[in-house]
Design a protein around this motif. Sequence first.
Motif, PDB file in Angstrom:
ATOM      1  N   GLN A 192       0.853  -1.190   0.000  1.00 41.22           N
ATOM      2  CA  GLN A 192       0.000   0.000   0.000  1.00 41.22           C
ATOM      3  C   GLN A 192       0.893   1.246   0.000  1.00 41.22           C
ATOM      4  OE1 GLN A 192      -3.322  -0.197  -0.313  1.00 41.22           O
ATOM      5  NE2 GLN A 192      -3.062  -2.426  -0.376  1.00 41.22           N
ATOM      6  N   PRO A 193       0.959   1.944  -1.140  1.00 40.86           N
ATOM      7  CA  PRO A 193       1.836   3.120  -1.228  1.00 40.86           C
ATOM      8  C   PRO A 193       1.524   4.145  -0.137  1.00 40.86           C
ATOM      9  CG  PRO A 193       0.988   2.512  -3.396  1.00 40.86           C
ATOM     10  CD  PRO A 193       0.235   1.688  -2.394  1.00 40.86           C
ATOM     11  N   ARG A 194       2.575   4.735   0.419  1.00 37.09           N
ATOM     12  CA  ARG A 194       2.421   5.726   1.477  1.00 37.09           C
ATOM     13  C   ARG A 194       2.918   7.077   0.991  1.00 37.09           C
ATOM     14  NH1 ARG A 194       5.936   5.069   4.925  1.00 37.09           N
ATOM     15  NH2 ARG A 194       7.201   3.628   3.710  1.00 37.09           N
ATOM     16  N   ALA A 195       2.225   8.122   1.346  1.00 37.38           N
ATOM     17  CA  ALA A 195       2.588   9.459   0.878  1.00 37.38           C
ATOM     18  C   ALA A 195       3.530  10.170   1.838  1.00 37.38           C
ATOM     19  CB  ALA A 195       1.339  10.301   0.655  1.00 37.38           C
ATOM     20  N   ASP A 196       3.571   9.735   3.105  1.00 39.38           N
ATOM     21  CA  ASP A 196       4.400  10.448   4.072  1.00 39.38           C
ATOM     22  C   ASP A 196       5.334   9.473   4.783  1.00 39.38           C
ATOM     23  OD1 ASP A 196       2.580   9.040   5.529  1.00 39.38           O
ATOM     24  OD2 ASP A 196       1.617  10.781   6.460  1.00 39.38           O
ATOM     25  N   GLY A 197       6.166  10.039   5.675  1.00 41.46           N
ATOM     26  CA  GLY A 197       7.145   9.219   6.383  1.00 41.46           C
ATOM     27  C   GLY A 197       8.357   8.952   5.519  1.00 41.46           C
ATOM     28  N   PRO A 198       9.377   8.306   6.077  1.00 38.69           N
ATOM     29  CA  PRO A 198      10.586   8.019   5.304  1.00 38.69           C
ATOM     30  C   PRO A 198      10.335   6.980   4.214  1.00 38.69           C
ATOM     31  CG  PRO A 198      10.673   6.903   7.422  1.00 38.69           C
ATOM     32  CD  PRO A 198       9.457   7.794   7.459  1.00 38.69           C
ATOM     33  N   LEU A 199      11.122   7.038   3.166  1.00 34.87           N
ATOM     34  CA  LEU A 199      11.113   5.985   2.148  1.00 34.87           C
ATOM     35  C   LEU A 199      11.593   4.703   2.823  1.00 34.87           C
ATOM     36  CD1 LEU A 199      10.885   5.454  -1.020  1.00 34.87           C
ATOM     37  CD2 LEU A 199      13.388   5.683  -1.019  1.00 34.87           C
ATOM     38  N   ARG A 200      10.872   3.594   2.583  1.00 30.52           N
ATOM     39  CA  ARG A 200      11.251   2.326   3.218  1.00 30.52           C
ATOM     40  C   ARG A 200      11.799   1.373   2.173  1.00 30.52           C
ATOM     41  NH1 ARG A 200       7.588   0.138   8.048  1.00 30.52           N
ATOM     42  NH2 ARG A 200       9.467  -1.156   8.078  1.00 30.52           N
ATOM     43  N   ALA A 201      13.012   0.890   2.418  1.00 36.23           N
ATOM     44  CA  ALA A 201      13.676  -0.031   1.497  1.00 36.23           C
ATOM     45  C   ALA A 201      13.881  -1.379   2.175  1.00 36.23           C
ATOM     46  CB  ALA A 201      15.027   0.529   1.051  1.00 36.23           C
ATOM     47  N   ALA A 202      13.888  -2.430   1.377  1.00 36.41           N
ATOM     48  CA  ALA A 202      14.177  -3.773   1.882  1.00 36.41           C
ATOM     49  C   ALA A 202      15.332  -4.368   1.090  1.00 36.41           C
ATOM     50  CB  ALA A 202      12.944  -4.669   1.751  1.00 36.41           C
ATOM     51  N   PHE A 203      16.127  -5.150   1.766  1.00 42.87           N
ATOM     52  CA  PHE A 203      17.147  -6.002   1.146  1.00 42.87           C
ATOM     53  C   PHE A 203      16.840  -7.413   1.594  1.00 42.87           C
ATOM     54  CE2 PHE A 203      20.870  -8.633   1.545  1.00 42.87           C
ATOM     55  CZ  PHE A 203      21.584  -8.411   0.385  1.00 42.87           C
ATOM     56  N   VAL A 204      16.778  -8.364   0.648  1.00 49.15           N
ATOM     57  CA  VAL A 204      16.504  -9.761   0.981  1.00 49.15           C
ATOM     58  C   VAL A 204      17.552 -10.637   0.306  1.00 49.15           C
ATOM     59  CG1 VAL A 204      14.833 -11.652   0.909  1.00 49.15           C
ATOM     60  CG2 VAL A 204      14.021  -9.285   1.106  1.00 49.15           C
ATOM     61  N   GLY A 205      18.288 -11.411   1.101  1.00 47.55           N
ATOM     62  CA  GLY A 205      19.292 -12.292   0.505  1.00 47.55           C
ATOM     63  C   GLY A 205      20.323 -12.738   1.515  1.00 47.55           C
ATOM     64  N   ARG A 206      21.188 -13.658   1.069  1.00 49.18           N
ATOM     65  CA  ARG A 206      22.293 -14.102   1.922  1.00 49.18           C
ATOM     66  C   ARG A 206      23.237 -12.930   2.173  1.00 49.18           C
ATOM     67  NH1 ARG A 206      26.050 -17.834   0.348  1.00 49.18           N
ATOM     68  NH2 ARG A 206      25.759 -17.316  -1.839  1.00 49.18           N
ATOM     69  N   LEU A 207      23.747 -12.866   3.373  1.00 53.03           N
ATOM     70  CA  LEU A 207      24.662 -11.778   3.721  1.00 53.03           C
ATOM     71  C   LEU A 207      26.084 -12.207   3.393  1.00 53.03           C
ATOM     72  CD1 LEU A 207      23.049 -10.561   7.058  1.00 53.03           C
ATOM     73  CD2 LEU A 207      22.532  -9.910   4.694  1.00 53.03           C
ATOM     74  N   VAL A 208      26.397 -12.123   2.105  1.00 54.17           N
ATOM     75  CA  VAL A 208      27.722 -12.459   1.576  1.00 54.17           C
ATOM     76  C   VAL A 208      28.180 -11.299   0.716  1.00 54.17           C
ATOM     77  CG1 VAL A 208      27.396 -14.961   1.665  1.00 54.17           C
ATOM     78  CG2 VAL A 208      26.645 -13.690  -0.353  1.00 54.17           C
ATOM     79  N   PRO A 209      29.502 -11.171   0.466  1.00 54.59           N
ATOM     80  CA  PRO A 209      30.022  -9.975  -0.203  1.00 54.59           C
ATOM     81  C   PRO A 209      29.361  -9.629  -1.536  1.00 54.59           C
ATOM     82  CG  PRO A 209      31.832 -11.195   0.780  1.00 54.59           C
ATOM     83  CD  PRO A 209      30.599 -12.049   0.959  1.00 54.59           C
ATOM     84  N   TYR A 210      29.131 -10.623  -2.412  1.00 56.29           N
ATOM     85  CA  TYR A 210      28.652 -10.254  -3.742  1.00 56.29           C
ATOM     86  C   TYR A 210      27.192  -9.807  -3.764  1.00 56.29           C
ATOM     87  CZ  TYR A 210      26.115 -14.677  -4.605  1.00 56.29           C
ATOM     88  OH  TYR A 210      25.229 -15.727  -4.579  1.00 56.29           O
ATOM     89  N   LYS A 211      26.442 -10.069  -2.679  1.00 53.95           N
ATOM     90  CA  LYS A 211      25.052  -9.598  -2.628  1.00 53.95           C
ATOM     91  C   LYS A 211      24.953  -8.098  -2.349  1.00 53.95           C
ATOM     92  CE  LYS A 211      22.772 -13.647  -2.893  1.00 53.95           C
ATOM     93  NZ  LYS A 211      21.667 -13.980  -3.812  1.00 53.95           N
ATOM     94  N   THR A 260      14.567   4.286   5.652  1.00 50.48           N
ATOM     95  CA  THR A 260      14.804   3.151   6.553  1.00 50.48           C
ATOM     96  C   THR A 260      15.085   1.920   5.695  1.00 50.48           C
ATOM     97  OG1 THR A 260      12.492   2.428   6.669  1.00 50.48           O
ATOM     98  CG2 THR A 260      13.207   4.078   8.279  1.00 50.48           C
ATOM     99  N   ILE A 261      15.817   0.969   6.258  1.00 48.60           N
ATOM    100  CA  ILE A 261      16.144  -0.257   5.525  1.00 48.60           C
ATOM    101  C   ILE A 261      15.862  -1.465   6.411  1.00 48.60           C
ATOM    102  CG2 ILE A 261      17.941  -1.623   4.389  1.00 48.60           C
ATOM    103  CD1 ILE A 261      19.384   0.916   3.673  1.00 48.60           C
ATOM    104  N   ASP A 262      15.121  -2.429   5.862  1.00 45.27           N
ATOM    105  CA  ASP A 262      14.928  -3.732   6.498  1.00 45.27           C
ATOM    106  C   ASP A 262      15.813  -4.738   5.767  1.00 45.27           C
ATOM    107  OD1 ASP A 262      12.367  -3.833   8.453  1.00 45.27           O
ATOM    108  OD2 ASP A 262      12.071  -2.303   6.899  1.00 45.27           O
ATOM    109  N   ILE A 263      16.785  -5.312   6.479  1.00 43.66           N
ATOM    110  CA  ILE A 263      17.684  -6.303   5.881  1.00 43.66           C
ATOM    111  C   ILE A 263      17.252  -7.685   6.345  1.00 43.66           C
ATOM    112  CG2 ILE A 263      20.063  -7.140   5.758  1.00 43.66           C
ATOM    113  CD1 ILE A 263      21.014  -4.284   5.956  1.00 43.66           C
ATOM    114  N   VAL A 264      16.795  -8.506   5.390  1.00 39.24           N
ATOM    115  CA  VAL A 264      16.274  -9.840   5.678  1.00 39.24           C
ATOM    116  C   VAL A 264      17.255 -10.868   5.146  1.00 39.24           C
ATOM    117  CG1 VAL A 264      14.374 -11.452   5.299  1.00 39.24           C
ATOM    118  CG2 VAL A 264      13.903  -8.999   5.496  1.00 39.24           C
ATOM    119  N   GLY A 265      17.785 -11.692   6.037  1.00 35.06           N
ATOM    120  CA  GLY A 265      18.732 -12.722   5.631  1.00 35.06           C
ATOM    121  C   GLY A 265      19.825 -12.879   6.660  1.00 35.06           C
ATOM    122  N   ASP A 266      20.610 -13.913   6.483  1.00 34.85           N
ATOM    123  CA  ASP A 266      21.710 -14.190   7.407  1.00 34.85           C
ATOM    124  C   ASP A 266      22.911 -14.655   6.596  1.00 34.85           C
ATOM    125  OD1 ASP A 266      23.092 -14.423   9.748  1.00 34.85           O
ATOM    126  OD2 ASP A 266      21.696 -15.822  10.694  1.00 34.85           O
ATOM    127  N   GLY A 267      24.057 -14.709   7.243  1.00 34.00           N
ATOM    128  CA  GLY A 267      25.253 -15.145   6.549  1.00 34.00           C
ATOM    129  C   GLY A 267      26.502 -14.629   7.229  1.00 34.00           C
TER     130      GLY A 267
END
Length: 437
Positions: free
Chosen positions: A232-251, A270-277
């Motif tokens: 649901q697009p939001r008009a206010d607040g900070p831009l929210r970004a996500a990263f999803v993947g293994r936490l390795v250098p090339y990602k 803001t950034i949500d980082i999803v993944g482990d490594g």
Amino acid sequence: MSSPRALLIAEAANPEWFSVPLIGWSLSTAIAKETDAHIVTQIRNRDAFLRAGLREGVDFTAIDSEAVAKWLWKLTNLVRGGQGIGWTTETALASLTYPYFEWLVWKQFGPRIRAGEFDVVHRITPLTPTAPSSLARRCAKVGVPFMLGPLNGGVPWPTEFDRERRREKEWLSYVRAAYRLMPGISQTYRHAAKVLVGSRFTLGDLPAKHRGKYIYMPENGIDPQRFWQTVQPRADGPLRAAFVGRLVPYKGADMLLEAARELLRDGSLTIDIVGDGPMMDELRASVLEHGLGSAVTLHGWVPNEKVQDILCQCDILAFPSIREFGGGVVLEAMALGVVPVIVDYAGPGELVTPETGFKIPIGTRTEIVAGFRTVLSRLAGSRFEVHERSEKVRKHIQDEFVWAVKARRVVALYASLAKPRVSRADVRVTNPLEGAP
């Protein structure tokens, strides 16, 4: 004319895993819903097939090749250099076990193929173009069309990231081209009736003399039952970004944090980082060092079914990976209406268009960081560019990448290859005296 009967070879196919096994499962079962098909997989997938409700002996057959596979699996874990790295080594060693699997498949299904029980034989996995198939020659010999794919793999490492290549222990990638000398590779493509090709790179890497057999079809797809929510697009607040993947250098999660640092500090992003490594501790230290704790959430590993809950709270997927074969996570985000910002290279670069997302040119680390910083700054100051793409990106995925859509295209190929077959319902029994004087 009745629908084509297909024997689907999916050695790696499992609804409970990810990557290649999930693709093998998703495509084979989607095809089976569109036509008369029987799936052949490896014994380790048997229990997952049963839990999913498929009937052994009716819907699928599990081939026990563990006499060879289990020993090669142990060897792979010893020589690849660690869990989750050395993928080229794993693929190469897996290719040594696969011929035994195919031999067992032919031993069990060869008589039925020769008898004309199947109109087409389709090897879906392995996805790698480096694995030869003896079934191609055997099927051609008895006049049954054989298909391969979608094939993908071997995308070259960008020269600017050789350090990351070594950290991933991708030693065999330096000599990957030698696969063309493997016994059976040439005859596999010679005897195949059609080859589905999952990337532009692979399309250019396969033998040019068989170009007329190749059909471009990215290997990843979307299951609407797994990705059903809508952002649901939001008009206010900070831009929210996500990263999803293994936490390795090339990602590139570290590149993302570097590019976004000032925006995170001033509350624009803001950034949500999803993944482990292996890079988790490094990323956590960077967040603390630069005072980004209030703007960055390191979720760690998250079950697949929960990932969309996080993505749907975000506006964009910021994914600076510099070497992705298929880019499944990019498709998954797009299916929800999350707009992708990616590096224009390999899989993601082929999936994202200027109308559906933002592409940063491949280059050095410094150039990629600068490119992401520019785009993120622009989007943080103007949500319109994100909002206008959100609905377009969802529709694009629904029209082109849902598994059922892709399966129907594959079945249409089967029909074009299969010999005409008349069903009993089409046969009209006539009286030999009818019309006699």
